[in-house]
Write a protein that holds these residues in place. Structure first.
Motif, PDB file in Angstrom:
ATOM      1  N   PHE A  68       0.836  -1.196   0.000  1.00 52.84           N
ATOM      2  CA  PHE A  68       0.000   0.000   0.000  1.00 52.84           C
ATOM      3  C   PHE A  68       0.870   1.245   0.000  1.00 52.84           C
ATOM      4  N   TYR A 109       0.634   5.293   1.405  1.00 52.10           N
ATOM      5  CA  TYR A 109      -0.079   6.248   2.246  1.00 52.10           C
ATOM      6  C   TYR A 109       0.577   7.617   2.124  1.00 52.10           C
ATOM      7  N   GLN A 167       1.055  11.227   4.465  1.00 50.72           N
ATOM      8  CA  GLN A 167       0.913  11.886   5.755  1.00 50.72           C
ATOM      9  C   GLN A 167       1.246  13.353   5.560  1.00 50.72           C
ATOM     10  N   GLN A 170      -0.756  15.958  10.082  1.00 49.44           N
ATOM     11  CA  GLN A 170      -1.997  15.212   9.875  1.00 49.44           C
ATOM     12  C   GLN A 170      -1.775  13.715  10.074  1.00 49.44           C
ATOM     13  N   SER A 171      -2.871  12.993   9.969  1.00 53.00           N
ATOM     14  CA  SER A 171      -2.797  11.545  10.072  1.00 53.00           C
ATOM     15  C   SER A 171      -2.445  10.943   8.709  1.00 53.00           C
ATOM     16  N   LEU A 172      -2.431   9.645   8.652  1.00 56.85           N
ATOM     17  CA  LEU A 172      -2.116   8.954   7.411  1.00 56.85           C
ATOM     18  C   LEU A 172      -3.390   8.689   6.623  1.00 56.85           C
ATOM     19  N   LEU A 231      -4.745   6.590   3.125  1.00 57.12           N
ATOM     20  CA  LEU A 231      -4.411   5.598   2.114  1.00 57.12           C
ATOM     21  C   LEU A 231      -4.606   6.179   0.729  1.00 57.12           C
ATOM     22  N   THR A 244      -3.853   0.766  -3.238  1.00 54.42           N
ATOM     23  CA  THR A 244      -3.296  -0.573  -3.093  1.00 54.42           C
ATOM     24  C   THR A 244      -2.511  -0.878  -4.363  1.00 54.42           C
ATOM     25  N   THR A 302      -5.287   0.003  -7.230  1.00 58.05           N
ATOM     26  CA  THR A 302      -6.650   0.332  -6.815  1.00 58.05           C
ATOM     27  C   THR A 302      -6.591   1.589  -5.971  1.00 58.05           C
ATOM     28  N   GLU A 308      -7.977   4.944  -3.808  1.00 61.73           N
ATOM     29  CA  GLU A 308      -9.007   5.379  -2.875  1.00 61.73           C
ATOM     30  C   GLU A 308      -9.648   6.661  -3.394  1.00 61.73           C
ATOM     31  N   GLN A 365       0.359  -4.904   9.632  1.00 57.84           N
ATOM     32  CA  GLN A 365       0.869  -4.125   8.505  1.00 57.84           C
ATOM     33  C   GLN A 365       2.136  -3.417   8.952  1.00 57.84           C
ATOM     34  N   PHE A 391       5.294  -0.723   8.061  1.00 55.80           N
ATOM     35  CA  PHE A 391       5.495   0.499   7.300  1.00 55.80           C
ATOM     36  C   PHE A 391       6.966   0.739   6.998  1.00 55.80           C
ATOM     37  N   TYR A 421      -0.530   2.330  16.581  1.00 50.71           N
ATOM     38  CA  TYR A 421       0.793   2.533  16.019  1.00 50.71           C
ATOM     39  C   TYR A 421       1.454   3.704  16.748  1.00 50.71           C
ATOM     40  N   PHE A 460      -1.087   6.645  17.112  1.00 48.22           N
ATOM     41  CA  PHE A 460      -2.192   6.574  16.153  1.00 48.22           C
ATOM     42  C   PHE A 460      -3.020   5.326  16.417  1.00 48.22           C
ATOM     43  N   GLY A 486      -6.771   7.269  12.986  1.00 48.61           N
ATOM     44  CA  GLY A 486      -7.204   8.447  13.711  1.00 48.61           C
ATOM     45  C   GLY A 486      -6.218   9.577  13.479  1.00 48.61           C
ATOM     46  N   GLN A 487      -6.493  10.716  14.052  1.00 48.86           N
ATOM     47  CA  GLN A 487      -5.709  11.919  13.764  1.00 48.86           C
ATOM     48  C   GLN A 487      -4.377  11.957  14.490  1.00 48.86           C
TER      49      GLN A 487
END
Lengths: 114, 114
Positions: free
Chosen positions: A33, A35, A37, A41-43, A45, A48, A56, A58, A103, A105, B36, B89, B105-106
């Protein structure tokens, strides 16, 4: 676990150019995958990466802007095209091995667009 | 769609204090839940996970219990250390067609002072 490397680790690019990020895993994985960030901010997606076929995406992400390749079970690339300052983010690849739910990273690629 | 909500940060604690970071989720089906952690200057690491209701994930003194009735997965640690300072996270993986896709989440910034 999985050992994941990303290249480059960071880059500074001019707007309008493109950057290709590589993700290499030390052994075969089931899923890969990408991602994003954004600063503070958050991650989120992006897509894929499917081995031997089109990725694929998002909602909110399109192939023209974020073309992805995955030629085999250990390697993938993400290109961020036609860069703008809004693309300044950390881009991370992640993998799932076999039927595990865990998962892992990569270390991320920090991109700054001027 | 799936979503994860974390308590707003940042959180600042003294060493040996008790830590709780709240996390609630919305998902269809039966998601797997994760915490995470991102230490300063490092990549994202899995801290703990739980794959079904009432499961407790634990690692490095941190714990979180999958509560289906309250759709929560709060992170706790009885005595934090300075080395726990990081961004945490909460995430879920929805399974089914969302297999492997994480919703984050954020993030909550934790700072622990000596």
């Amino acid at each position: 676990s999985a050992v994941i490397s990303q290249k480059p680790s960071r880059d500074i690019c001019q707007r309008g150019t493109s950057l290709t990020i590589q993700c290499q895993v030390d052994s075969q994985v089931t899923m890969m995958f990408w991602y994003r960030q954004q600063p503070g901010q958050s991650l989120t997606l992006i897509a894929t990466a499917n081995q031997g076929s089109e990725a694929t995406y998002e909602s909110g992400f399109v192939i023209d802007k974020f073309p992805i390749s995955r030629p085999n079970l250990t390697f993938s690339t993400l290109t961020v095209s036609n860069l703008s300052p809004e693309d300044s983010s950390i881009y991370l690849c992640s993998v799932v091995r076999g039927n595990q739910e865990t998962q892992y990273f990569g270390p991320g690629t920090r991109l700054l667009v001027l | 769609g799936d979503s994860v909500t974390q308590m707003e940060g940042p959180v600042t604690l003294s060493e040996e204090a008790f830590l709780t970071i709240n996390c609630t989720y919305t998902a269809t089906g039966y998601p797997s839940l994760f915490w995470y952690v991102q230490y300063p200057g490092e990549g994202l690491q899995l801290l703990l996970k739980a794959t079904k209701a009432d499961d407790k994930g634990s690692n490095k003194g941190f714990e979180a219990t999958y509560r289906k009735e309250t759709t929560s997965f709060h992170l706790e640690k009885g005595s934090v250390q300075v080395s726990d300072s990081a961004v945490y996270f909460c995430a879920l993986e929805g399974g089914g067609t969302s297999y492997g896709k994480l919703t984050f989440g954020q993030g909550t910034i934790l700072t622990v002072h000596p």
